[in-house]
Write a protein that holds these residues in place. Structure first.
Motif, PDB file in Angstrom:
ATOM      1  N   LEU A 102     -25.773  23.932  10.390  1.00 56.18           N
ATOM      2  CA  LEU A 102     -26.227  24.862  10.870  1.00 56.18           C
ATOM      3  C   LEU A 102     -26.571  24.508  12.403  1.00 56.18           C
ATOM      4  N   THR A 103     -26.988  23.228  12.538  1.00 57.89           N
ATOM      5  CA  THR A 103     -27.366  22.953  13.813  1.00 57.89           C
ATOM      6  C   THR A 103     -26.454  22.847  14.903  1.00 57.89           C
ATOM      7  N   CYS A 104     -26.673  23.762  15.922  1.00 57.73           N
ATOM      8  CA  CYS A 104     -25.410  23.889  16.971  1.00 57.73           C
ATOM      9  C   CYS A 104     -24.860  22.552  17.224  1.00 57.73           C
ATOM     10  N   SER A 105     -25.540  21.589  17.806  1.00 54.91           N
ATOM     11  CA  SER A 105     -25.524  20.451  18.485  1.00 54.91           C
ATOM     12  C   SER A 105     -26.294  19.180  17.832  1.00 54.91           C
ATOM     13  N   THR A 125     -31.716  14.569  16.286  1.00 47.63           N
ATOM     14  CA  THR A 125     -31.474  15.396  15.147  1.00 47.63           C
ATOM     15  C   THR A 125     -31.098  14.701  14.103  1.00 47.63           C
ATOM     16  N   LEU A 126     -30.248  13.856  14.347  1.00 48.46           N
ATOM     17  CA  LEU A 126     -29.762  12.831  13.426  1.00 48.46           C
ATOM     18  C   LEU A 126     -30.877  11.992  12.623  1.00 48.46           C
ATOM     19  N   GLY A 127     -31.878  11.462  13.666  1.00 44.96           N
ATOM     20  CA  GLY A 127     -32.865  10.798  13.194  1.00 44.96           C
ATOM     21  C   GLY A 127     -33.902  11.446  12.266  1.00 44.96           C
ATOM     22  N   ILE A 128     -33.968  12.723  12.697  1.00 47.75           N
ATOM     23  CA  ILE A 128     -34.993  13.529  11.807  1.00 47.75           C
ATOM     24  C   ILE A 128     -34.255  13.555  10.351  1.00 47.75           C
ATOM     25  N   ILE A 129     -32.995  13.884  10.234  1.00 48.24           N
ATOM     26  CA  ILE A 129     -32.212  14.147   9.011  1.00 48.24           C
ATOM     27  C   ILE A 129     -32.496  12.768   8.132  1.00 48.24           C
ATOM     28  N   ALA A 130     -32.196  11.633   8.722  1.00 45.77           N
ATOM     29  CA  ALA A 130     -32.457  10.398   8.319  1.00 45.77           C
ATOM     30  C   ALA A 130     -33.882  10.112   7.779  1.00 45.77           C
ATOM     31  N   PRO A 172     -26.768  12.883  25.291  1.00 48.94           N
ATOM     32  CA  PRO A 172     -25.513  12.887  24.737  1.00 48.94           C
ATOM     33  C   PRO A 172     -25.383  13.322  23.548  1.00 48.94           C
ATOM     34  N   CYS A 173     -24.501  14.374  23.107  1.00 41.79           N
ATOM     35  CA  CYS A 173     -24.722  15.136  22.024  1.00 41.79           C
ATOM     36  C   CYS A 173     -23.199  15.610  21.401  1.00 41.79           C
ATOM     37  N   TRP A 174     -23.064  15.734  20.231  1.00 40.49           N
ATOM     38  CA  TRP A 174     -21.629  16.431  19.954  1.00 40.49           C
ATOM     39  C   TRP A 174     -21.950  17.476  18.761  1.00 40.49           C
ATOM     40  N   ARG A 175     -21.027  18.288  18.648  1.00 39.54           N
ATOM     41  CA  ARG A 175     -20.901  19.180  17.554  1.00 39.54           C
ATOM     42  C   ARG A 175     -19.533  19.550  17.015  1.00 39.54           C
ATOM     43  N   VAL A 176     -19.309  20.087  15.999  1.00 44.59           N
ATOM     44  CA  VAL A 176     -18.219  20.140  15.491  1.00 44.59           C
ATOM     45  C   VAL A 176     -17.802  21.841  15.509  1.00 44.59           C
ATOM     46  N   ARG A 177     -16.771  22.119  16.001  1.00 49.65           N
ATOM     47  CA  ARG A 177     -16.057  23.490  15.954  1.00 49.65           C
ATOM     48  C   ARG A 177     -15.424  23.605  14.824  1.00 49.65           C
ATOM     49  N   THR A 178     -15.407  24.859  13.935  1.00 52.91           N
ATOM     50  CA  THR A 178     -14.440  25.102  12.928  1.00 52.91           C
ATOM     51  C   THR A 178     -13.173  25.450  13.212  1.00 52.91           C
ATOM     52  N   THR A 179     -12.165  24.613  13.510  1.00 54.90           N
ATOM     53  CA  THR A 179     -11.061  24.996  14.109  1.00 54.90           C
ATOM     54  C   THR A 179     -10.122  25.132  13.001  1.00 54.90           C
ATOM     55  N   PRO A 180      -8.950  25.896  12.953  1.00 53.44           N
ATOM     56  CA  PRO A 180      -8.227  25.876  11.608  1.00 53.44           C
ATOM     57  C   PRO A 180      -7.678  24.642  10.899  1.00 53.44           C
TER      58      PRO A 180
END
Length: 496
Positions: free
Chosen positions: A37-40, A45-50, A175-183
């Motif tokens: 659910l994290t937008c980007s 953010t990755l460090g907090i998850i780890a 620098p960041c990235w996010r995933v778009r739910t393309t078909p």
């Protein structure tokens, strides 16, 4: 719940281990949801998850696996994580939960943004319209020009630079990235996850069907089989179940507590064979039952009368006939004391090895007091259950240690022993049972001989559910593919 029977046959079905497994699955599921659910995402953010996952692992190592810490908070949690992570069914759940969540979330997100696009979707569609299908799902965000402009901003001539954080972090230019739910991404995700779950389900089903078993129900509840999970595991065949009415007779013809049940093996069984008993319904997971013990007394330490009264609330669990019961508590004084002897077709006894049925850590943790068998006005465990507890062992009896780990659900499956010889198809096995355990008319009792493999024994529940879920996700991937194809055909027609 679907993984519970397999966990139970590997000694991980107690209240503490199964509860820890459920909580761990909850942590994994919630962490995955946060990540999805994290937008980007960026390095923070990755460090907090780890850090979250690492902190939980650290907690499992420090608290339950260190005897000093466990004795302070909850002695029965000692070595629970070791048993939990040693169970194959636990890891199947750990992998299956994110796969199921990812498939459902990807499909629903794609459907939502495709059917009901919002303003952000429209803007992103215009900005990334020229991207191909391989790069469109992954969008990187790093405005170098903006970062350089903020870095070159003069610090004098105003208070702007002093009060505004012009760093990349403050200006959200990391620098960041996010995933778009393309078909295409949704189709690949649901297809891959579905195939993995389908293969896991097929593997579990094969393991379940490979485990030969014989179940002898020598006391049946008045109301019959209940809806308790895995009271009779899925996949159990009719020729593997033998009951008192058709296959048992009283030994000597009079004593209903002494039974001989005959079972003809439908399949050959390869050792080591697990022998376990089952009682259901029997609710060891009630708080008053779980807490009815004095941990220090079980460890052989001296405790005063007030502590015994505070922990062992029922007087009958503390003393009988004017003598103090040691150890006290409802758990200790309700020990399962039915006994079983096995014999082959020729009447030769089949040895049941009663070692290796309890956690070694529990056997080490329990100790008899220094004045064991010498204390006056005291009833010891071996005097209450002479057919189960050896006088020399006392609380270090493995049958007692196994019983003291309360079941997580409303039925009990505990290890009774091991058979180390092969049993052949067609053999007639005699179950000589002394039924002494005080179960109510609403409870059933059984003894089971089963082969045990990596995933437990006979229980098709988890495998079949994973197969259905995996197949459903592969169908969803085809739905996305058809929708995408039909949409492209419609757009081409409109162009011409």
């Amino acid at each position: 719940l679907l993984a519970y029977p397999g966990m139970d046959l590997w000694g991980a079905g107690d209240y503490y281990t199964f509860g820890s497994a459920v909580y761990t699955c909850l942590i994994i599921g919630m962490t995955y949801r946060v990540a999805f659910l994290t937008c980007s995402h960026n390095k923070y953010t990755l460090g907090i998850i780890a850090f979250t996952l690492g902190g939980y692992v650290f907690f499992l190592i420090v608290y339950p696996c260190v005897s000093f810490m466990a004795n302070i908070f909850e002695p029965n949690m000692y070595m629970v994580p070791v048993t939990m992570v040693s169970n194959a069914n636990f890891w199947i759940c750990i992998f299956a939960i994110p796969l199921i969540g990812l498939s459902i979330d990807s499909f629903t997100s794609w459907a939502k943004h495709s059917i009901f696009p919002d303003a952000v979707d429209n803007i992103e569609h215009e900005e990334h319209e020229d991207m191909d299908d391989l790069t469109r799902p992954f969008i990187a965000s790093h405005d170098i020009e903006a970062e350089q402009s903020y870095a070159s901003m003069p610090e004098q001539g105003g208070n702007f630079a002093k009060h505004v954080d012009t760093s990349p972090y403050g200006q959200q230019e990391l620098p960041c990235w996010r995933v778009r739910t393309t078909p295409q991404l949704t189709m690949k995700t649901t297809c891959v996850c579905g195939l993995v779950l389908l293969l896991m389900g097929l593997l579990l089903r094969d393991y379940s069907r490979d485990a030969a078993q014989v179940r002898v129900i020598y006391q049946k509840a008045a109301q019959g089989q209940t809806a308790l999970v895995s009271e009779m595991p899925w996949g159990t065949l009719d020729n593997e179940v033998f009951d008192r009415l058709r296959n048992c007779r009283p030994t000597g013809g009079t004593d209903e507590g002494s039974l001989t049940c005959n079972a003809t093996l439908p399949r050959s069984m390869t050792p080591p064979l697990l022998v376990y008993y089952g009682v259901w319904p029997f609710y060891q997971n009630i708080v008053s039952y779980i807490k009815s013990e004095v941990p220090k007394e079980l460890m052989g330490k001296e405790v005063d009368k007030s502590e015994r009264e505070a922990k062992c609330l029922e007087k009958q669990s503390r003393e009988r006939d004017g003598k103090q019961i040691v150890p006290c508590g409802t758990k200790a004084t309700t020990l399962f004391n039915d006994t079983l002897e096995l014999a082959d077709t020729n009447g030769n006894p089949i040895k049941i090895r009663k070692k290796g049925v309890a956690w070694p850590s529990d056997v080490r943790r329990y100790n008899n007091p220094a004045d064991y068998q010498k204390r006056e006005n005291t009833t010891w465990l071996y005097e209450l259950f002479p057919n189960v507890v050896n006088q020399d062992e006392g609380v270090k009896s493995e049958a007692f240690a196994a019983w003291m780990r309360p079941s997580a659900l409303g039925r009990v499956w505990n290890h009774y022993g091991w058979v180390d010889e092969k049993l052949n198809k067609g053999d007639n096995i005699s179950f000589k049972i002394e039924s002494s355990f005080n179960a109510t008319v609403e409870s059933s009792k059984m003894f089971v001989i089963t082969e045990r493999n990596l995933c437990g024994g006979r229980h098709d529940e988890l495998g079949k559910v994973l197969m259905v879920v995996g197949f459903s996700f592969t169908i969803l991937s085809f739905v996305v593919c058809l929708t995408r194809t039909s949409g492209e055909v419609f757009q081409r027609r409109n162009r011409f």
